[in-house]
Design a protein around this motif. Structure first.
Motif, PDB file in Angstrom:
ATOM      1  N   SER A 197       0.829  -1.204   0.000  1.00 45.31           N
ATOM      2  CA  SER A 197       0.000   0.000   0.000  1.00 45.31           C
ATOM      3  C   SER A 197       0.862   1.252   0.000  1.00 45.31           C
ATOM      4  N   ASP A 201       0.937   3.972  -3.014  1.00 47.57           N
ATOM      5  CA  ASP A 201       0.656   5.388  -2.768  1.00 47.57           C
ATOM      6  C   ASP A 201       1.800   6.271  -3.243  1.00 47.57           C
ATOM      7  N   ASP A 205       1.514   8.966  -6.260  1.00 44.96           N
ATOM      8  CA  ASP A 205       1.696  10.382  -5.937  1.00 44.96           C
ATOM      9  C   ASP A 205       2.582  11.099  -6.956  1.00 44.96           C
ATOM     10  N   TRP A 209      -3.506  13.667 -10.312  1.00 38.80           N
ATOM     11  CA  TRP A 209      -4.832  13.054 -10.167  1.00 38.80           C
ATOM     12  C   TRP A 209      -5.847  14.029 -10.790  1.00 38.80           C
ATOM     13  N   SER A 324      -6.081   1.499  -3.938  1.00 40.29           N
ATOM     14  CA  SER A 324      -5.098   2.319  -3.233  1.00 40.29           C
ATOM     15  C   SER A 324      -5.713   2.952  -1.986  1.00 40.29           C
ATOM     16  N   PRO A 325      -4.916   3.201  -0.950  1.00 42.35           N
ATOM     17  CA  PRO A 325      -5.445   3.821   0.272  1.00 42.35           C
ATOM     18  C   PRO A 325      -6.162   5.139   0.012  1.00 42.35           C
ATOM     19  N   ARG A 326      -5.645   5.922  -0.927  1.00 43.89           N
ATOM     20  CA  ARG A 326      -6.256   7.224  -1.219  1.00 43.89           C
ATOM     21  C   ARG A 326      -7.680   7.070  -1.734  1.00 43.89           C
TER      22      ARG A 326
END
Length: 403
Positions: A197, A201, A205, A209, A324-326
């Protein structure tokens, strides 16, 4: 008569006869924040469904709701999930280990308090996962694919093996030795998943986005179809909600579709379709996975959405982005519903999910890194599955007096 024969002949008892009491907690309402030091909290379903008690999965009790100390969870409690959107998770059981103070039982979970003159609480936690008991639990479920429930009156009628107390304790000691190995592997898997994860991320990044999911897809995002399951094989299958897991697509819950579902049905899947759950618990809603052919025509249910990426986006890359965590945080924040056991996300909200859309070469680079980490995780998961099968088989052999 030998001890082995006495164990074989020991008759089962109803769960009601082995319990001192059965309790249900309070509704898990209010803010999503984790309770701070000294604050009262209510456990989420995720605290129980993994099979190990996780006290970190809890919600802070609103100031307007009075705490109920009688529902405070204690070490050694046997907790059972009674309501869930996934059929396979109802009846999940765990025995509470270390637990912080002021953490209360949710109304989606039952606490079984064993009569210690008849049954050791640790043995109760073991025996509720035995196949013969688990099949009784599944047969007593009420509800539809949207919400499954295990009524209190039904669980009390379940028959459970009940050897002598010394024999129960001996079985628990043997099973604990195997469980300790499982916990070590689970810890390793957790660390690997955390690494994956974090790496995902960090790589994502690097990109802007500046797109939405609608801009990365080809065609509409559509809900599936959930007809009544057929009792006989018809040549067409249906996915259950449990086929979408945190790891992606797993064909673990397949059902027979009715005969009127033809091969050209709008919900018919093709290999490589991206699926996303649109209803489940807050922790599980929005899970995504890439469908892989199951060997026969297959449709997806109304509680899932089908997403077909455009030519500018790899389906595996888009699946990684959605896991993804986001994105997971974004999905949980937009889920709507008053009950923690069933929240929903709309197709319009899903279309607006922010996503990066780098070049296909950059997408491939991300997937190569994830594949390397995934191979390590898969090896640990395979080893864990072997140990879990060994433990369940060992319980059955111990109860039958074969070991």
């Amino acid at each position: 008569m030998s001890d082995c024969v006495s164990r074989i002949c020991a008759p089962p008892v109803s769960l009601d006869a082995a319990l001192e009491r059965l309790e249900v907690g309070i509704a898990s309402v209010g803010p999503e924040e984790t309770p701070g030091d000294g604050e009262w909290g209510v456990i989420r379903l995720g605290a129980v469904t993994s099979g190990q008690f996780d006290p970190a999965k809890a919600k802070r009790l609103p100031a307007s709701v009075a705490p109920r100390p009688t529902l405070e969870i204690q070490q050694g409690d046997v907790l059972v999930v009674r309501v869930n959107g996934s059929r396979d998770l109802v009846g999940s059981v765990c025995v509470v280990g270390q637990v912080p103070p002021r953490l209360m039982l949710s109304d989606l979970v039952m606490r079984l308090v064993a009569d210690t003159d008849i049954m050791d609480p640790r043995f109760l936690g073991v025996v509720l996962s035995v196949e013969s008991v688990r099949s009784q639990i599944l047969a007593r479920l009420r509800g539809t694919s949207g919400q499954f429930q295990l009524p209190q009156s039904e669980i009390k009628s379940i028959l459970v093996p009940c050897p002598s107390l010394p024999e129960q304790r001996r079985i628990v000691e043997i099973i604990d030795a195997v469980s300790a190995q499982e916990r070590a592997i689970e810890t390793s898997i957790t660390k690997l998943n955390s690494m994956m994860s974090g790496a995902l991320d960090a790589m994502l990044d690097e990109f802007a986005w500046d797109h939405t999911l609608a801009g990365a897809t080809d065609g509409a995002i559509r809900n599936g179809f959930s007809p009544v399951e057929s009792e006989v094989w018809t040549g067409v299958q249906m996915l259950g909600l449990g086929c979408l897991t945190s790891a992606g697509f797993e064909p673990s819950q397949l059902k027979n579709a009715p005969s009127f579902v033809a091969a050209e049905h709008a919900a018919m899947l093709r290999d490589g379709d991206l699926l996303m759950s649109r209803a489940n618990t807050r922790e599980l809603v929005g899970l995504a996975g890439v469908y892989r052919d199951v060997g026969s025509p297959c449709i997806y249910p109304d509680l899932m959405m089908r997403i077909r990426p455009s030519k500018r986006c790899s389906v595996d890359f888009l699946a990684a982005v959605l896991k993804s965590p986001r994105v997971r945080r974004h999905v949980r924040s937009m889920a709507q519903g008053t009950s923690e056991s069933m929240v929903k996300i709309s197709a319009s909200a899903v279309r607006g999910i922010p996503v990066p859309l780098p070049s296909l070469e950059e997408q491939s680079r991300v997937l190569e890194v994830l594949c390397s980490l995934s191979l390590q995780t898969d090896a640990e998961i395979e080893e864990l599955a072997k140990l879990q099968a060994l433990r369940l088989g060992l319980v059955g052999d111990l109860l039958a007096g074969k070991v």
